[in-house]
Design an enzyme around this catalytic site. Sequence first.
Site, PDB file in Angstrom:
ATOM      1  N   GLY A   1       0.826  -1.215   0.000  1.00 46.60           N
ATOM      2  CA  GLY A   1       0.000   0.000   0.000  1.00 46.60           C
ATOM      3  C   GLY A   1       0.853   1.254   0.000  1.00 46.60           C
ATOM      4  N   LEU A   2       1.790   1.350   0.923  1.00 46.79           N
ATOM      5  CA  LEU A   2       2.644   2.539   0.967  1.00 46.79           C
ATOM      6  C   LEU A   2       3.642   2.533  -0.185  1.00 46.79           C
ATOM      7  CD1 LEU A   2       3.332   3.015   4.794  1.00 46.79           C
ATOM      8  CD2 LEU A   2       1.591   4.063   3.344  1.00 46.79           C
TER       9      LEU A   2
ATOM     10  N   ASP B   1      10.173  -6.100  -4.128  1.00 47.17           N
ATOM     11  CA  ASP B   1       9.159  -6.759  -3.297  1.00 47.17           C
ATOM     12  C   ASP B   1       9.236  -8.247  -3.603  1.00 47.17           C
ATOM     13  OD1 ASP B   1       6.419  -5.321  -1.873  1.00 47.17           O
ATOM     14  OD2 ASP B   1       6.387  -7.501  -2.144  1.00 47.17           O
TER      15      ASP B   1
ATOM     16  N   LEU C   1      13.218 -10.808   1.107  1.00 46.13           N
ATOM     17  CA  LEU C   1      14.167 -10.194   2.060  1.00 46.13           C
ATOM     18  C   LEU C   1      14.921 -11.247   2.869  1.00 46.13           C
ATOM     19  CD1 LEU C   1      11.809  -7.320   3.192  1.00 46.13           C
ATOM     20  CD2 LEU C   1      14.078  -6.965   2.169  1.00 46.13           C
TER      21      LEU C   1
ATOM     22  N   TYR D   1       4.775  -8.888  15.651  1.00 47.82           N
ATOM     23  CA  TYR D   1       5.053  -7.854  14.650  1.00 47.82           C
ATOM     24  C   TYR D   1       5.752  -6.658  15.294  1.00 47.82           C
ATOM     25  CZ  TYR D   1       3.897  -3.802  11.712  1.00 47.82           C
ATOM     26  OH  TYR D   1       3.959  -2.636  10.990  1.00 47.82           O
TER      27      TYR D   1
ATOM     28  N   ARG E   1      -9.533   5.274  16.963  1.00 49.16           N
ATOM     29  CA  ARG E   1      -8.101   5.254  17.278  1.00 49.16           C
ATOM     30  C   ARG E   1      -7.301   5.984  16.186  1.00 49.16           C
ATOM     31  NH1 ARG E   1      -4.583   1.807  15.201  1.00 49.16           N
ATOM     32  NH2 ARG E   1      -2.523   1.740  16.162  1.00 49.16           N
TER      33      ARG E   1
END
Length: 272
Positions: free
Chosen positions: A20-21, A40, A59, A143, A181
Amino acid sequence: MSEVSSSRFHRLLLTGAAGGLGKELRQRLKPHAEILRLSDIAPMDAAQGSAEEVVTCDLADKAGVHALVDGVDAILHFGGISTEHAFEPILEANIRGTFNLYEAARRHGVKRIVFASSNHVIGFYRQDQRIDASVPQRPDSYYGLSKAFGEDLATFYFDRYGIETVSIRIGSSFPEAQNRRMLATWLSYEDLTDLILRSLTTPDVGHTIVYGASDNRDSWWDNRLAAHLGFQPKDNSEQFRAKVEAQPMPAADDPSMVYQGGAFVATGPFDD
Ligand code: NAI
Ligand code: 15L
């Protein structure tokens, strides 16, 4: 981009380019590098001309990451698992993956990394606490732990090898604040881009930790320790307030109303 000096890089590496980013940053970073190397594990759009290089890479693959980093001036590390999961996939993508990236930076002489850290490094602080970057980490998830490891790795690679990092503890960077939030944690893409460019170009950052949030009415985070970046967010989440407040009110003890990390504090466990 506003007042940041627009130094143009020869080659910038963006990991997480299919995310997304990553998709958003692919467009926004174009003017700031002669060549943007996009990477990616997931499929990406083909390179558009000679100003882009598209490299598929896991990665966790050490050799692949070392080849990926060869020839770049700076790295924007946005790749990895971005929500809570069982430990093993997080270990590979986020912990081993980020280690591979820093080792490759050391070998190839890359001196600046912008690390997409997360508010989930401090997710167990309560929403009635205001914290700065000096507070002890309180990760809310595997995470969050992996991002805490990434921040510690950044400190180690600066102290040991002089590789500088800005770790951005991103709040919630999406087109809109989606819930109560996020009215406090929302970071617009415009403010994120501004913060990234400052993180790339500000001299002598050592390892700086900065909270990535727009100029929202309610804020849990104090960025005075990162004042040298000169980050002054321009957007705020008020435009989403009416829509968000029309949603049913969660119970007062719902994690989304109590903890900075919201629902992440209560996700799992992941039994076999
Ligand atoms: P995303 O999940 O959309 O993108 C992450 C990308 O990393 C994906 O395209 C995925 O294929 C890639 N990836 C996953 N495992 C990989 C591996 N082993 N090797 C190579 N690539 C791999 O997440 P988003 O929202 O774009 O976030 C980008 C970064 O910013 C992530 O590191 C996330 O943890 C961090 N972040 C994002 C926030 C947000 O609000 N969007 C908030 C806090 C942190
Ligand atoms: C994150 O770290 C995640 O990557 C993103 O998907 C959101 O969950 C965000 O935090 C958040 O806390 O809203």
